[in-house]
Design a protein around this motif. Structure first.
Motif, PDB file in Angstrom:
ATOM      1  N   MET A  12       0.840  -1.200   0.000  1.00 21.65           N
ATOM      2  CA  MET A  12       0.000   0.000   0.000  1.00 21.65           C
ATOM      3  C   MET A  12       0.874   1.250   0.000  1.00 21.65           C
ATOM      4  O   MET A  12       1.980   1.255   0.554  1.00 21.65           O
ATOM      5  N   LEU A  13       0.359   2.312  -0.623  1.00 18.20           N
ATOM      6  CA  LEU A  13       1.062   3.588  -0.669  1.00 18.20           C
ATOM      7  C   LEU A  13       0.541   4.507   0.428  1.00 18.20           C
ATOM      8  O   LEU A  13      -0.669   4.553   0.688  1.00 18.20           O
ATOM      9  N   VAL A  14       1.468   5.236   1.061  1.00 16.45           N
ATOM     10  CA  VAL A  14       1.116   6.122   2.170  1.00 16.45           C
ATOM     11  C   VAL A  14       1.955   7.393   2.120  1.00 16.45           C
ATOM     12  O   VAL A  14       2.964   7.471   1.419  1.00 16.45           O
ATOM     13  N   GLN A  19       5.771  14.704   7.682  1.00 20.92           N
ATOM     14  CA  GLN A  19       7.012  14.706   6.901  1.00 20.92           C
ATOM     15  C   GLN A  19       6.704  14.675   5.397  1.00 20.92           C
ATOM     16  O   GLN A  19       7.102  13.738   4.700  1.00 20.92           O
ATOM     17  N   PRO A  20       6.025  15.681   4.865  1.00 23.37           N
ATOM     18  CA  PRO A  20       5.651  15.640   3.441  1.00 23.37           C
ATOM     19  C   PRO A  20       6.861  15.577   2.507  1.00 23.37           C
ATOM     20  O   PRO A  20       6.753  15.052   1.397  1.00 23.37           O
ATOM     21  N   GLU A  21       8.004  16.066   2.966  1.00 17.03           N
ATOM     22  CA  GLU A  21       9.200  16.060   2.121  1.00 17.03           C
ATOM     23  C   GLU A  21       9.732  14.638   1.889  1.00 17.03           C
ATOM     24  O   GLU A  21      10.560  14.420   1.008  1.00 17.03           O
ATOM     25  N   TRP A  22       9.271  13.671   2.663  1.00 20.73           N
ATOM     26  CA  TRP A  22       9.681  12.277   2.461  1.00 20.73           C
ATOM     27  C   TRP A  22       9.066  11.696   1.201  1.00 20.73           C
ATOM     28  O   TRP A  22       9.519  10.682   0.701  1.00 20.73           O
ATOM     29  N   GLY A  23       8.008  12.311   0.692  1.00 18.93           N
ATOM     30  CA  GLY A  23       7.349  11.837  -0.511  1.00 18.93           C
ATOM     31  C   GLY A  23       6.473  10.621  -0.257  1.00 18.93           C
ATOM     32  O   GLY A  23       6.136  10.286   0.876  1.00 18.93           O
ATOM     33  N   LEU A  24       6.141   9.975  -1.330  1.00 17.72           N
ATOM     34  CA  LEU A  24       5.280   8.798  -1.287  1.00 17.72           C
ATOM     35  C   LEU A  24       6.043   7.619  -0.705  1.00 17.72           C
ATOM     36  O   LEU A  24       7.232   7.444  -0.981  1.00 17.72           O
ATOM     37  N   GLY A  25       5.359   6.819   0.109  1.00 25.02           N
ATOM     38  CA  GLY A  25       5.996   5.652   0.703  1.00 25.02           C
ATOM     39  C   GLY A  25       5.208   4.388   0.414  1.00 25.02           C
ATOM     40  O   GLY A  25       3.986   4.430   0.250  1.00 25.02           O
ATOM     41  N   ASN A  38       9.024   2.279   2.954  1.00 25.29           N
ATOM     42  CA  ASN A  38      10.115   2.750   2.113  1.00 25.29           C
ATOM     43  C   ASN A  38       9.641   4.019   1.412  1.00 25.29           C
ATOM     44  O   ASN A  38       8.817   3.957   0.497  1.00 25.29           O
ATOM     45  N   PHE A  39      10.150   5.182   1.866  1.00 20.41           N
ATOM     46  CA  PHE A  39       9.767   6.479   1.305  1.00 20.41           C
ATOM     47  C   PHE A  39      10.711   6.873   0.175  1.00 20.41           C
ATOM     48  O   PHE A  39      11.912   6.585   0.223  1.00 20.41           O
ATOM     49  N   GLN A  40      10.170   7.572  -0.833  1.00 25.10           N
ATOM     50  CA  GLN A  40      10.936   7.988  -2.002  1.00 25.10           C
ATOM     51  C   GLN A  40      12.177   8.795  -1.620  1.00 25.10           C
ATOM     52  O   GLN A  40      13.246   8.577  -2.173  1.00 25.10           O
ATOM     53  N   GLU A  41      12.022   9.747  -0.729  1.00 24.55           N
ATOM     54  CA  GLU A  41      13.108  10.679  -0.420  1.00 24.55           C
ATOM     55  C   GLU A  41      13.811  10.405   0.902  1.00 24.55           C
ATOM     56  O   GLU A  41      14.815  11.035   1.204  1.00 24.55           O
ATOM     57  N   GLN A  42      13.307   9.493   1.705  1.00 24.47           N
ATOM     58  CA  GLN A  42      13.876   9.226   3.031  1.00 24.47           C
ATOM     59  C   GLN A  42      14.432   7.813   3.152  1.00 24.47           C
ATOM     60  O   GLN A  42      15.246   7.543   4.013  1.00 24.47           O
ATOM     61  N   GLY A  43      13.963   6.932   2.298  1.00 30.18           N
ATOM     62  CA  GLY A  43      14.382   5.541   2.389  1.00 30.18           C
ATOM     63  C   GLY A  43      13.526   4.775   3.384  1.00 30.18           C
ATOM     64  O   GLY A  43      12.410   5.177   3.722  1.00 30.18           O
ATOM     65  N   LEU A  54      -0.425   7.239   9.552  1.00 31.68           N
ATOM     66  CA  LEU A  54      -0.071   7.420   8.149  1.00 31.68           C
ATOM     67  C   LEU A  54      -1.330   7.638   7.309  1.00 31.68           C
ATOM     68  O   LEU A  54      -2.409   7.139   7.642  1.00 31.68           O
ATOM     69  N   THR A  55      -1.166   8.372   6.229  1.00 33.53           N
ATOM     70  CA  THR A  55      -2.278   8.677   5.337  1.00 33.53           C
ATOM     71  C   THR A  55      -2.211   7.784   4.101  1.00 33.53           C
ATOM     72  O   THR A  55      -1.256   7.880   3.328  1.00 33.53           O
ATOM     73  N   PRO A  56      -3.182   6.890   3.916  1.00 33.12           N
ATOM     74  CA  PRO A  56      -3.184   6.042   2.711  1.00 33.12           C
ATOM     75  C   PRO A  56      -3.367   6.877   1.460  1.00 33.12           C
ATOM     76  O   PRO A  56      -4.066   7.893   1.457  1.00 33.12           O
ATOM     77  N   VAL A  57      -2.719   6.456   0.372  1.00 35.73           N
ATOM     78  CA  VAL A  57      -2.832   7.121  -0.925  1.00 35.73           C
ATOM     79  C   VAL A  57      -3.432   6.101  -1.882  1.00 35.73           C
ATOM     80  O   VAL A  57      -2.871   5.044  -2.102  1.00 35.73           O
ATOM     81  N   PHE A  58      -4.582   6.453  -2.441  1.00 35.53           N
ATOM     82  CA  PHE A  58      -5.272   5.536  -3.345  1.00 35.53           C
ATOM     83  C   PHE A  58      -5.118   5.922  -4.805  1.00 35.53           C
ATOM     84  O   PHE A  58      -5.357   5.124  -5.682  1.00 35.53           O
ATOM     85  N   GLU A  59      -4.733   7.171  -5.069  1.00 34.51           N
ATOM     86  CA  GLU A  59      -4.521   7.639  -6.426  1.00 34.51           C
ATOM     87  C   GLU A  59      -3.237   8.457  -6.448  1.00 34.51           C
ATOM     88  O   GLU A  59      -2.911   9.126  -5.476  1.00 34.51           O
ATOM     89  N   ARG A  60      -2.530   8.403  -7.553  1.00 41.22           N
ATOM     90  CA  ARG A  60      -1.297   9.199  -7.674  1.00 41.22           C
ATOM     91  C   ARG A  60      -1.570  10.491  -8.359  1.00 41.22           C
ATOM     92  O   ARG A  60      -2.337  10.693  -9.164  1.00 41.22           O
TER      93      ARG A  60
END
Length: 60
Positions: A12-14, A19-25, A38-43, A54-60
């Motif tokens: 699932m994407l969150v 920490q919005p600067e961490w990007g999508l995880g 595993n976050f795009q910008e934080q690892g 955490l906030t689930p992301v259902f659409e990009r």
């Protein structure tokens, strides 16, 4: 807080609300309230689901 995090499953994407600067995880695991993401910008980050919702992301 952890009641909503209990629904998170691997793959699932969150986003981290504080920490919005961490990007999508992408959730790697969710065991006993410890959520590995595993976050795009934080690892890879292990979070305590009792502390952060955490906030689930259902659409990009």
């Amino acid at each position: 807080m952890d009641h909503l995090n209990a629904l998170l499953e691997p793959g699932m994407l969150v986003r981290h609300p504080d920490q919005p600067e961490w990007g999508l995880g992408q959730v790697q695991s969710n065991i006993g309230g410890r959520i590995t993401v595993n976050f795009q910008e934080q690892g890879k980050v292990v979070l305590d689901g009792r502390v952060v919702a955490l906030t689930p992301v259902f659409e990009r």
